[in-house]
Every structure is written in C-alpha cells, then in structure tokens.
Design a protein around this motif. Structure first.
Motif, PDB file in Angstrom:
ATOM      1  N   GLY A 170       0.757  -1.101  -0.138  1.00 57.97           N
ATOM      2  CA  GLY A 170       0.062  -0.118  -0.065  1.00 57.97           C
ATOM      3  C   GLY A 170       0.785   1.220  -0.144  1.00 57.97           C
ATOM      4  O   GLY A 170       0.351   2.192   0.208  1.00 57.97           O
ATOM      5  N   VAL A 171       1.850   1.099  -0.093  1.00 58.44           N
ATOM      6  CA  VAL A 171       2.929   2.457  -0.132  1.00 58.44           C
ATOM      7  C   VAL A 171       2.821   3.207  -1.607  1.00 58.44           C
ATOM      8  O   VAL A 171       2.963   2.573  -2.293  1.00 58.44           O
ATOM      9  CB  VAL A 171       4.438   2.232   0.152  1.00 58.44           C
ATOM     10  CG1 VAL A 171       5.378   3.493  -0.031  1.00 58.44           C
ATOM     11  CG2 VAL A 171       4.473   1.590   1.652  1.00 58.44           C
ATOM     12  N   ARG A 172       2.321   4.350  -1.455  1.00 60.45           N
ATOM     13  CA  ARG A 172       1.956   4.981  -2.881  1.00 60.45           C
ATOM     14  C   ARG A 172       2.871   6.480  -2.817  1.00 60.45           C
ATOM     15  O   ARG A 172       2.354   7.254  -3.424  1.00 60.45           O
ATOM     16  CB  ARG A 172       0.519   5.329  -3.036  1.00 60.45           C
ATOM     17  CG  ARG A 172      -0.233   4.013  -3.090  1.00 60.45           C
ATOM     18  CD  ARG A 172       0.329   2.961  -4.342  1.00 60.45           C
ATOM     19  NE  ARG A 172      -0.670   1.992  -4.610  1.00 60.45           N
ATOM     20  CZ  ARG A 172      -0.270   0.586  -4.170  1.00 60.45           C
ATOM     21  NH1 ARG A 172       0.892   0.592  -3.394  1.00 60.45           N
ATOM     22  NH2 ARG A 172      -0.935  -0.242  -4.248  1.00 60.45           N
ATOM     23  N   VAL A 208      12.239  -9.597   6.214  1.00 60.09           N
ATOM     24  CA  VAL A 208      12.317 -10.869   6.058  1.00 60.09           C
ATOM     25  C   VAL A 208      12.279 -11.377   4.477  1.00 60.09           C
ATOM     26  O   VAL A 208      12.618 -12.533   3.661  1.00 60.09           O
ATOM     27  CB  VAL A 208      11.456 -11.782   6.826  1.00 60.09           C
ATOM     28  CG1 VAL A 208      11.651 -11.690   8.390  1.00 60.09           C
ATOM     29  CG2 VAL A 208       9.970 -11.658   6.524  1.00 60.09           C
ATOM     30  N   LYS A 209      12.014 -10.376   3.761  1.00 61.19           N
ATOM     31  CA  LYS A 209      11.820 -10.521   2.308  1.00 61.19           C
ATOM     32  C   LYS A 209      11.940  -9.196   1.565  1.00 61.19           C
ATOM     33  O   LYS A 209      11.429  -8.116   1.967  1.00 61.19           O
ATOM     34  CB  LYS A 209      10.468 -11.130   1.844  1.00 61.19           C
ATOM     35  CG  LYS A 209      10.462 -11.505   0.204  1.00 61.19           C
ATOM     36  CD  LYS A 209       9.258 -12.124  -0.034  1.00 61.19           C
ATOM     37  CE  LYS A 209       9.141 -12.401  -1.586  1.00 61.19           C
ATOM     38  NZ  LYS A 209       7.776 -13.378  -2.150  1.00 61.19           N
ATOM     39  N   GLU A 210      13.274  -9.111   0.740  1.00 61.48           N
ATOM     40  CA  GLU A 210      13.273  -7.867   0.100  1.00 61.48           C
ATOM     41  C   GLU A 210      12.383  -7.348  -0.921  1.00 61.48           C
ATOM     42  O   GLU A 210      11.363  -8.286  -1.218  1.00 61.48           O
ATOM     43  CB  GLU A 210      14.445  -7.885  -0.737  1.00 61.48           C
ATOM     44  CG  GLU A 210      15.844  -8.060   0.682  1.00 61.48           C
ATOM     45  CD  GLU A 210      17.230  -8.229  -0.114  1.00 61.48           C
ATOM     46  OE1 GLU A 210      17.302  -8.091  -1.338  1.00 61.48           O
ATOM     47  OE2 GLU A 210      18.082  -8.993   0.508  1.00 61.48           O
ATOM     48  N   ALA A 211      12.438  -6.110  -1.460  1.00 66.14           N
ATOM     49  CA  ALA A 211      11.304  -5.618  -2.287  1.00 66.14           C
ATOM     50  C   ALA A 211      10.752  -6.480  -3.539  1.00 66.14           C
ATOM     51  O   ALA A 211      11.661  -7.070  -4.130  1.00 66.14           O
ATOM     52  CB  ALA A 211      11.546  -4.242  -2.745  1.00 66.14           C
ATOM     53  N   TYR A 212       9.430  -6.746  -3.530  1.00 63.60           N
ATOM     54  CA  TYR A 212       8.868  -7.335  -4.907  1.00 63.60           C
ATOM     55  C   TYR A 212       7.605  -6.533  -5.043  1.00 63.60           C
ATOM     56  O   TYR A 212       7.119  -5.696  -4.429  1.00 63.60           O
ATOM     57  CB  TYR A 212       8.597  -8.871  -4.210  1.00 63.60           C
ATOM     58  CG  TYR A 212       7.935  -8.954  -3.341  1.00 63.60           C
ATOM     59  CD1 TYR A 212       6.347  -9.634  -3.619  1.00 63.60           C
ATOM     60  CD2 TYR A 212       7.981  -9.157  -2.051  1.00 63.60           C
ATOM     61  CE1 TYR A 212       5.596  -9.763  -2.560  1.00 63.60           C
ATOM     62  CE2 TYR A 212       7.227  -9.137  -0.724  1.00 63.60           C
ATOM     63  CZ  TYR A 212       5.985  -9.669  -1.335  1.00 63.60           C
ATOM     64  OH  TYR A 212       5.032  -9.984  -0.083  1.00 63.60           O
ATOM     65  N   VAL A 213       6.915  -6.971  -6.196  1.00 60.84           N
ATOM     66  CA  VAL A 213       5.836  -6.291  -6.899  1.00 60.84           C
ATOM     67  C   VAL A 213       4.493  -6.376  -5.714  1.00 60.84           C
ATOM     68  O   VAL A 213       4.095  -7.458  -5.231  1.00 60.84           O
ATOM     69  CB  VAL A 213       5.170  -6.884  -7.948  1.00 60.84           C
ATOM     70  CG1 VAL A 213       4.097  -6.308  -8.570  1.00 60.84           C
ATOM     71  CG2 VAL A 213       6.427  -6.535  -9.136  1.00 60.84           C
ATOM     72  N   ASP A 214       4.028  -4.881  -5.588  1.00 61.18           N
ATOM     73  CA  ASP A 214       2.853  -4.888  -4.867  1.00 61.18           C
ATOM     74  C   ASP A 214       1.697  -5.347  -5.382  1.00 61.18           C
ATOM     75  O   ASP A 214       1.198  -4.406  -6.403  1.00 61.18           O
ATOM     76  CB  ASP A 214       2.682  -3.577  -4.140  1.00 61.18           C
ATOM     77  CG  ASP A 214       1.569  -2.933  -3.054  1.00 61.18           C
ATOM     78  OD1 ASP A 214       0.537  -4.152  -3.015  1.00 61.18           O
ATOM     79  OD2 ASP A 214       1.493  -2.115  -2.456  1.00 61.18           O
ATOM     80  N   HIS A 215       0.796  -6.307  -5.148  1.00 62.96           N
ATOM     81  CA  HIS A 215      -0.183  -6.921  -5.841  1.00 62.96           C
ATOM     82  C   HIS A 215      -1.507  -6.118  -5.918  1.00 62.96           C
ATOM     83  O   HIS A 215      -2.045  -5.919  -6.715  1.00 62.96           O
ATOM     84  CB  HIS A 215      -0.748  -8.342  -5.728  1.00 62.96           C
ATOM     85  CG  HIS A 215      -0.869  -8.500  -4.121  1.00 62.96           C
ATOM     86  ND1 HIS A 215       0.023  -8.463  -3.109  1.00 62.96           N
ATOM     87  CD2 HIS A 215      -2.209  -8.447  -3.810  1.00 62.96           C
ATOM     88  CE1 HIS A 215      -0.630  -8.641  -2.101  1.00 62.96           C
ATOM     89  NE2 HIS A 215      -1.978  -8.638  -2.168  1.00 62.96           N
ATOM     90  N   TRP A 236       4.803   0.134  -8.027  1.00 56.78           N
ATOM     91  CA  TRP A 236       4.885  -0.010  -6.619  1.00 56.78           C
ATOM     92  C   TRP A 236       5.235  -1.393  -6.135  1.00 56.78           C
ATOM     93  O   TRP A 236       4.982  -2.443  -6.533  1.00 56.78           O
ATOM     94  CB  TRP A 236       3.247   0.305  -6.103  1.00 56.78           C
ATOM     95  CG  TRP A 236       2.880   1.338  -6.425  1.00 56.78           C
ATOM     96  CD1 TRP A 236       1.843   1.610  -7.182  1.00 56.78           C
ATOM     97  CD2 TRP A 236       3.400   2.990  -6.215  1.00 56.78           C
ATOM     98  NE1 TRP A 236       1.555   2.848  -7.690  1.00 56.78           N
ATOM     99  CE2 TRP A 236       2.443   3.630  -6.984  1.00 56.78           C
ATOM    100  CE3 TRP A 236       4.453   3.367  -5.503  1.00 56.78           C
ATOM    101  CZ2 TRP A 236       2.886   5.218  -7.232  1.00 56.78           C
ATOM    102  CZ3 TRP A 236       4.719   4.843  -5.570  1.00 56.78           C
ATOM    103  CH2 TRP A 236       3.869   5.615  -6.202  1.00 56.78           C
ATOM    104  N   SER A 237       6.096  -1.419  -5.019  1.00 55.29           N
ATOM    105  CA  SER A 237       6.820  -2.546  -4.292  1.00 55.29           C
ATOM    106  C   SER A 237       6.389  -2.388  -2.946  1.00 55.29           C
ATOM    107  O   SER A 237       5.911  -1.613  -2.236  1.00 55.29           O
ATOM    108  CB  SER A 237       8.291  -2.203  -4.426  1.00 55.29           C
ATOM    109  OG  SER A 237       8.877  -2.166  -5.915  1.00 55.29           O
ATOM    110  N   MET A 238       6.834  -4.005  -2.385  1.00 53.14           N
ATOM    111  CA  MET A 238       6.568  -3.919  -1.044  1.00 53.14           C
ATOM    112  C   MET A 238       7.522  -4.888  -0.526  1.00 53.14           C
ATOM    113  O   MET A 238       8.414  -5.785  -1.377  1.00 53.14           O
ATOM    114  CB  MET A 238       5.135  -4.504  -0.597  1.00 53.14           C
ATOM    115  CG  MET A 238       4.671  -5.819  -1.414  1.00 53.14           C
ATOM    116  SD  MET A 238       3.120  -6.326  -1.199  1.00 53.14           S
ATOM    117  CE  MET A 238       3.159  -7.918  -1.743  1.00 53.14           C
TER     118      MET A 238
END
Length: 303
Positions: A170-172, A208-215, A236-238
């Motif tokens: 949700g970071v925009r 615990v998990k590096e940046a990937y696509v924010d669905h 956007w990533s999360m």
C-alpha cells in the motif's frame, strides 16, 4: 503596422480548450470560440488541452483574412510531446498530524501513512543517495474505514498473524517506495503507530523478504488500486516484515520531538531525524546513531 482588428478564432472545442496567444499580445483567450484584437497579419498560438498524461500542447499558426471579413481561414496543428508533470502524493491531505495518509490493503486491512511532503517525482530515484540499514515504518493502530474497509493495522495485528509476518503493502509514495527497495533481508525497523491518539514507536520488526511487486496496485477492489500501473511495468513495491518484540516502553512522538529539538539546538543524533524533517513519509531511513539512541530511550525515564 496594421490597425487592430477583431479576429474570430473558431476552433473545435475538442481540439482547443485553452488558447495562449504567444504574439503579439501575450493575452490568454479563455475558451474557443472567442475573439481578440490583433495587430499583425500572422499570429502564432499554442493550444493546451487535458489528456491522459497531463497537459498536452499543440502549435497552431493562425492567418487572418481581409479586414472586412475577419476570421481564421487556415490553421495548422503540429503534435508536440506532453509536458512532464511532477507527481504529487495521492493522499496528501492530512489529519493535522505529523503523519501522512496512504490507502490500505483489504486482504490484510493495513494502513500506511503517505506521501505527501507530497509525493515526489518517480524519477527521484535512490541512485546516489546514502544507503541505510535501519528504518522506521508507519501504520495505523486504530480503526478507520476507507471505502468500507477498516484500515487498522497495529503492531498487535502483526504479532497475531501466522509466523508474525506480513507484507508491507500500500505504499504510494515514490520516495518511500525507493527506500523499501533499498531494504535488505535481516535489517531492523521500528513499528511506528501513526494517525492515532498517541503516535509513537511501539516495537521492532525485521525485514524477511526484500522488495517485490505490490499486488494491490492491480486489484480494482483494493483501496490501493492504481489504474496507471501495469503488470508489465509495475510502479509499486513492498517488503515482508516479521514481528520481533514490543518496546520495553512505548516511545511517544512528543518525547522524541523533545530530543529532536534539544539535539538541533545543541547537537545530537536526532537533530536531522526524518520523522521531523520528512515527517509525512510513511517509510523513513535511520542512520546507526539515530537507531541506537532511540533504542536506548526504552531503558530511560521519559524526558
């Protein structure tokens, strides 16, 4: 020099919404069709119209006819690339608090506070910026409904999840997103309660998990949905975070601010802390001195 005569500009409204006369008068014509007084036989104009990508511009040359019959009998449109427009935070309106608001994921009912000193331009990448290893991340611990969804997500909610782990979706805000893209597995972050009666640092979590696509950017039912983001070019990533522990005592914003003001006046690790210099960012970097000082406060009496 020709005498000023009226010139009737009859452009279709679907082509010209605003007409900016560049010469000779630099006047602005509000909406076409309209009329103006000119002193030359050839007038160069620009039309501006709102498109999907922002304001677009087309160059036109207008030719007047005989003074006895003033009208535009010829115009030429030349397509030009749209002007780039600085992006601003979608949720830059505030509650009057130090924290920004960002939308939330319905699946995890999470609220991230955003953007908006405002949302920075997407091109403001993190290249050339300092690399950090400690973080502060904001979320809302109290119920607040947005589009019928409770966006509450506090540290207790994280603790109650399976494996005490959640994605931080949700970071925009581009700057906050870029900070998340810098995060490395194993790095620590303070869980900061925002947009609540008493904002402050509630506990610690670990990446615990590096940046990937924010669905959530592709989910039309999600309050994080972004119609401008495409699966083949996601914006956007999360990251995934895991609960570590509660602070030995809650560190309220009011106490942190006192230390910040003292350090700014006399020197100290919190003098440039992003919580006060970039207050509206929901994901903020901390240097080692800032992180260690804040962590030490849990063993001390409140200021």
């Amino acid at each position: 020099m020709h005498a000023a005569i009226p010139l009737l500009c009859e452009f279709p409204l679907n082509v010209t919404r605003f007409l900016h006369i560049l010469e000779p008068s630099r006047a602005i014509l509000d909406r076409a069709p309209t009329a103006a007084m000119f002193t030359s036989t050839v007038v160069t104009c620009c039309s501006f119209f709102r498109g999907i990508d922002g304001w677009s511009c087309a160059e036109l040359k207008l030719y007047r006819n005989k003074p006895s019959k003033p009208f535009v009998d010829l115009y030429r449109v030349k397509e030009m690339p749209p002007k780039k427009k600085t992006r601003v935070s979608k949720r830059n309106t505030g509650s009057g608090k130090d924290d920004d608001r960002e939308p939330v994921s319905p699946a995890l009912k999470k609220r991230k506070a955003a953007t908006s000193g405002g949302k920075t331009d997407e091109s403001s990448a993190s290249s050339g910026s300092p690399q950090y290893s400690r973080w502060l991340m904001k979320s809302e611990p109290e119920s607040r409904f947005e589009n019928g969804i409770d966006v509450k997500f506090g540290i207790e909610d994280l603790k109650a999840l399976p494996d005490q782990t959640s994605c931080w979706d949700g970071v925009r805000n581009y700057q906050a997103r870029n900070f998340m893209r810098q995060m490395k597995e194993g790095q620590l972050a303070f869980f900061y309660h925002s947009n609540c009666k008493e904002p402050g640092i509630a506990g610690l979590m670990k990446v615990v998990k590096e940046a990937y696509v924010d669905h959530t950017q592709f989910d039309r039912k999600d309050v994080h949905y972004d119609a401008t983001s495409k699966p083949d070019d996601p914006k956007w990533s999360m990251v995934d975070v895991q609960y570590q522990r509660m602070m030995k005592r809650f560190l309220p914003l009011s106490e942190l601010k006192k230390h910040h003001l003292q350090h700014r006046a006399k020197g100290g690790p919190l003098k440039d802390m992003a919580l006060f210099t970039r207050a509206r960012l929901s994901v903020q970097p901390l240097n080692t001195e800032e992180f260690d000082f804040i962590l030490s406060l849990e063993d001390k009496e409140p200021l």
